[in-house]
Scaffold this motif. Structure first.
Motif, short mmCIF file in Angstrom:
data_model
loop_
_atom_site.label_atom_id
_atom_site.label_comp_id
_atom_site.label_asym_id
_atom_site.label_seq_id
_atom_site.Cartn_x
_atom_site.Cartn_y
_atom_site.Cartn_z
N VAL A 69 0.81 -1.20 0.00
CA VAL A 69 0.00 0.00 0.00
C VAL A 69 0.85 1.26 0.00
CG1 VAL A 69 -0.23 0.07 2.52
CG2 VAL A 69 -1.98 1.15 1.08
N LEU A 70 0.48 2.19 -0.87
CA LEU A 70 1.10 3.51 -0.97
C LEU A 70 2.61 3.45 -1.14
CD1 LEU A 70 -0.99 5.49 1.69
CD2 LEU A 70 -1.37 5.31 -0.77
N SER A 71 3.08 2.49 -1.94
CA SER A 71 4.52 2.33 -2.17
C SER A 71 4.79 1.98 -3.63
CB SER A 71 5.10 1.21 -1.28
OG SER A 71 4.95 1.51 0.08
N ASP A 72 5.95 2.44 -4.12
CA ASP A 72 6.39 2.04 -5.44
C ASP A 72 6.84 0.59 -5.43
OD1 ASP A 72 5.97 4.59 -6.34
OD2 ASP A 72 8.08 5.16 -6.42
N CYS A 73 6.70 -0.07 -6.57
CA CYS A 73 7.17 -1.46 -6.72
C CYS A 73 7.71 -1.60 -8.15
CB CYS A 73 6.04 -2.44 -6.44
SG CYS A 73 6.56 -4.16 -6.33
N PRO A 74 8.87 -0.98 -8.44
CA PRO A 74 9.37 -0.94 -9.81
C PRO A 74 9.67 -2.31 -10.41
CG PRO A 74 11.02 -0.13 -8.27
CD PRO A 74 9.74 -0.23 -7.51
N GLU A 75 9.83 -3.34 -9.57
CA GLU A 75 10.10 -4.66 -10.12
C GLU A 75 8.91 -5.23 -10.90
OE1 GLU A 75 9.59 -5.35 -5.57
OE2 GLU A 75 10.31 -3.77 -6.92
N VAL A 76 7.71 -4.65 -10.70
CA VAL A 76 6.56 -5.11 -11.48
C VAL A 76 6.14 -4.07 -12.53
CG1 VAL A 76 5.71 -6.55 -9.59
CG2 VAL A 76 4.81 -4.24 -9.86
N SER A 77 7.00 -3.11 -12.80
CA SER A 77 6.69 -2.10 -13.82
C SER A 77 6.50 -2.75 -15.17
CB SER A 77 7.83 -1.08 -13.91
OG SER A 77 7.70 -0.28 -15.07
N TRP A 78 5.44 -2.34 -15.87
CA TRP A 78 5.17 -2.84 -17.22
C TRP A 78 6.32 -2.57 -18.18
CZ3 TRP A 78 5.32 0.42 -21.39
CH2 TRP A 78 5.29 1.78 -21.10
N ALA A 79 7.08 -1.49 -17.93
CA ALA A 79 8.11 -1.06 -18.87
C ALA A 79 9.45 -1.74 -18.64
CB ALA A 79 8.29 0.46 -18.79
N THR A 80 9.91 -1.79 -17.38
CA THR A 80 11.28 -2.25 -17.11
C THR A 80 11.37 -3.26 -15.98
OG1 THR A 80 11.63 -0.38 -15.60
CG2 THR A 80 12.26 -0.06 -17.90
N GLY A 81 10.24 -3.69 -15.43
CA GLY A 81 10.26 -4.57 -14.27
C GLY A 81 10.89 -5.93 -14.55
N SER A 82 11.33 -6.58 -13.46
CA SER A 82 11.98 -7.89 -13.57
C SER A 82 11.04 -9.04 -13.23
CB SER A 82 13.19 -7.95 -12.63
OG SER A 82 12.78 -7.70 -11.28
N SER A 83 9.84 -8.75 -12.73
CA SER A 83 8.93 -9.79 -12.28
C SER A 83 8.50 -10.71 -13.42
CB SER A 83 7.68 -9.17 -11.65
OG SER A 83 6.68 -10.14 -11.43
N PRO A 84 8.64 -12.04 -13.23
CA PRO A 84 8.17 -12.97 -14.26
C PRO A 84 6.65 -12.96 -14.41
CG PRO A 84 8.88 -14.16 -12.29
CD PRO A 84 9.30 -12.74 -12.11
N VAL A 86 4.89 -10.29 -14.66
CA VAL A 86 4.57 -9.18 -15.56
C VAL A 86 5.16 -9.40 -16.94
CG1 VAL A 86 4.90 -6.70 -15.97
CG2 VAL A 86 4.33 -7.53 -13.67
N ASP A 87 6.40 -9.92 -16.99
CA ASP A 87 7.08 -10.08 -18.27
C ASP A 87 7.11 -8.72 -18.97
OD1 ASP A 87 8.51 -11.55 -20.06
OD2 ASP A 87 6.79 -12.40 -21.09
N SER A 88 7.82 -7.79 -18.38
CA SER A 88 7.81 -6.41 -18.83
C SER A 88 8.29 -6.25 -20.27
CB SER A 88 8.71 -5.55 -17.93
OG SER A 88 10.09 -5.88 -18.14
N LEU A 89 8.05 -5.07 -20.82
CA LEU A 89 8.49 -4.77 -22.18
C LEU A 89 9.99 -5.00 -22.32
CD1 LEU A 89 8.02 -3.59 -25.03
CD2 LEU A 89 8.39 -1.32 -24.02
N ALA A 90 10.77 -4.53 -21.34
CA ALA A 90 12.22 -4.69 -21.41
C ALA A 90 12.61 -6.17 -21.43
CB ALA A 90 12.89 -3.97 -20.24
N VAL A 91 11.97 -6.97 -20.60
CA VAL A 91 12.27 -8.40 -20.56
C VAL A 91 11.89 -9.06 -21.87
CG1 VAL A 91 11.64 -10.60 -19.48
CG2 VAL A 91 12.15 -8.61 -18.04
N ARG A 92 10.76 -8.71 -22.41
CA ARG A 92 10.31 -9.29 -23.68
C ARG A 92 11.26 -8.94 -24.82
NH1 ARG A 92 3.92 -9.81 -23.40
NH2 ARG A 92 3.60 -9.44 -21.18
N LEU A 93 11.82 -7.74 -24.79
CA LEU A 93 12.70 -7.30 -25.87
C LEU A 93 14.14 -7.76 -25.68
CD1 LEU A 93 11.51 -3.59 -26.31
CD2 LEU A 93 11.12 -5.47 -27.91
N LEU A 94 14.61 -7.75 -24.43
CA LEU A 94 16.04 -7.94 -24.17
C LEU A 94 16.38 -9.25 -23.48
CD1 LEU A 94 16.67 -4.35 -22.70
CD2 LEU A 94 16.89 -5.07 -25.10
N GLY A 95 15.36 -9.97 -23.01
CA GLY A 95 15.63 -11.13 -22.17
C GLY A 95 15.86 -10.67 -20.74
#
Length: 292
Positions: A69-84, A86-95
């Motif tokens: 609650v009320l906190s950032d969680c960049p590991e699940v970011s759609w753009a650059t997150g590392s969470s499996p 989410v499978d972020s855009l960066a992960v899909r493009l770069l591995g």
């Protein structure tokens, strides 16, 4: 002898015509150039597999309220997150390994369009091949409708941000996501008592304030916010369309029908982990399409 001289002159004329034909467009003179006009510049090829990704924007790109609650969680970011999950855009493009080394998240929770030039300035130092942009919700989510960012200011700041990027990195590609449908988020979240309590802490008051009110004033307020979001999305699409290395999502994020499963279970407004995954899918589909 006379025939030989005629043939020589004929060859010279042919050679001269060929030379003039090759250089006439560049010279910009002569009947041929006037008739045809300047040749259009070829549109640069869009790279469907850029080698690095930087993200700018607001709380959505920071994964706000997706994990706690009320906190950032960049590991699940759609753009650059590392969470499996989410499978972020960066992960899909770069591995996964590539994304860890060659993706950066410069988004800031609470950011508005006026903050984008500063974020873009920070991005330039990384020299990314692709920059993702998702911003604008906070320009509409103000204390009142009168406090929302004017459309002209929104446009000017977005143009400044892209111009700053272009001056430093003329070949970097840009993906621009549309602003989500805030009114739909209100309609989904208002069914949850906990979510409405969190809204009272100040989340998007122009849309979420007095969540249960349906009187004429409340309806008019929400419609005003909805219209401003639509105007912001028009600006994002129009400005992006003028940049040959920019692609907008065609309104896909705004059109996505976030359900309760796609929303944070703390504020019922920001995307959940599942919602972040949907945003990653939309971005990946847009970036890897052969045609915009």
């Amino acid at each position: 002898m006379r025939k030989r001289g005629l043939r020589s002159r004929t060859v010279l004329v042919a050679v001269a015509a060929a030379v003039l034909g090759a250089g006439g467009c560049n010279a910009g003179s002569g009947a041929g150039a006037s008739a045809r006009g300047a040749e259009p510049s070829p549109t640069p090829a869009w790279d469907v597999s850029p080698g690095s990704v930087a993200a700018v924007g607001d709380s959505i790109t920071r994964g706000f309220d997706a994990c706690t609650v009320l906190s950032d969680c960049p590991e699940v970011s759609w753009a650059t997150g590392s969470s499996p999950e989410v499978d972020s855009l960066a992960v899909r493009l770069l591995g996964r390994a590539g994304a860890a080394k060659r993706s950066w998240n410069y988004a800031v929770t609470g950011a508005r369009m006026a903050d984008l030039p500063g974020q873009m300035d920070a991005v330039v130092g990384q020299r990314p091949r692709l920059v993702t942009v998702m911003i604008g919700a906070n320009d509409a989510c103000r204390s009142s409708t009168s406090a929302m960012t004017p459309v002209a200011d929104f446009r000017a700041d977005f143009e400044d941000a892209l111009a700053l990027l272009r001056e430093a990195l003329p070949k970097t590609q840009v993906y621009v996501a549309s602003v989500p449908d805030l009114k739909r988020l209100w309609s989904q979240g208002r069914t949850n008592p906990l979510g409405k309590e969190v809204w009272k802490l100040g989340i998007c008051p122009s849309m979420l304030g007095d969540a249960d009110a349906v009187d004429a004033a409340a309806v008019r307020r929400r419609e005003t916010v909805e219209q401003r979001v639509e105007e912001y999305n028009e600006v994002l699409a129009e400005v992006c369309a003028k940049d040959r290395r920019c692609r907008s999502d065609g309104g896909a994020v705004h059109a996505y029908r976030f359900g309760t499963g796609s929303l944070s279970h703390w504020d019922w407004f920001h995307p959940s982990v599942s919602g972040q995954a949907r945003l990653a899918e939309i971005a990946y589909r847009t970036v890897t399409s052969e045609q915009p």
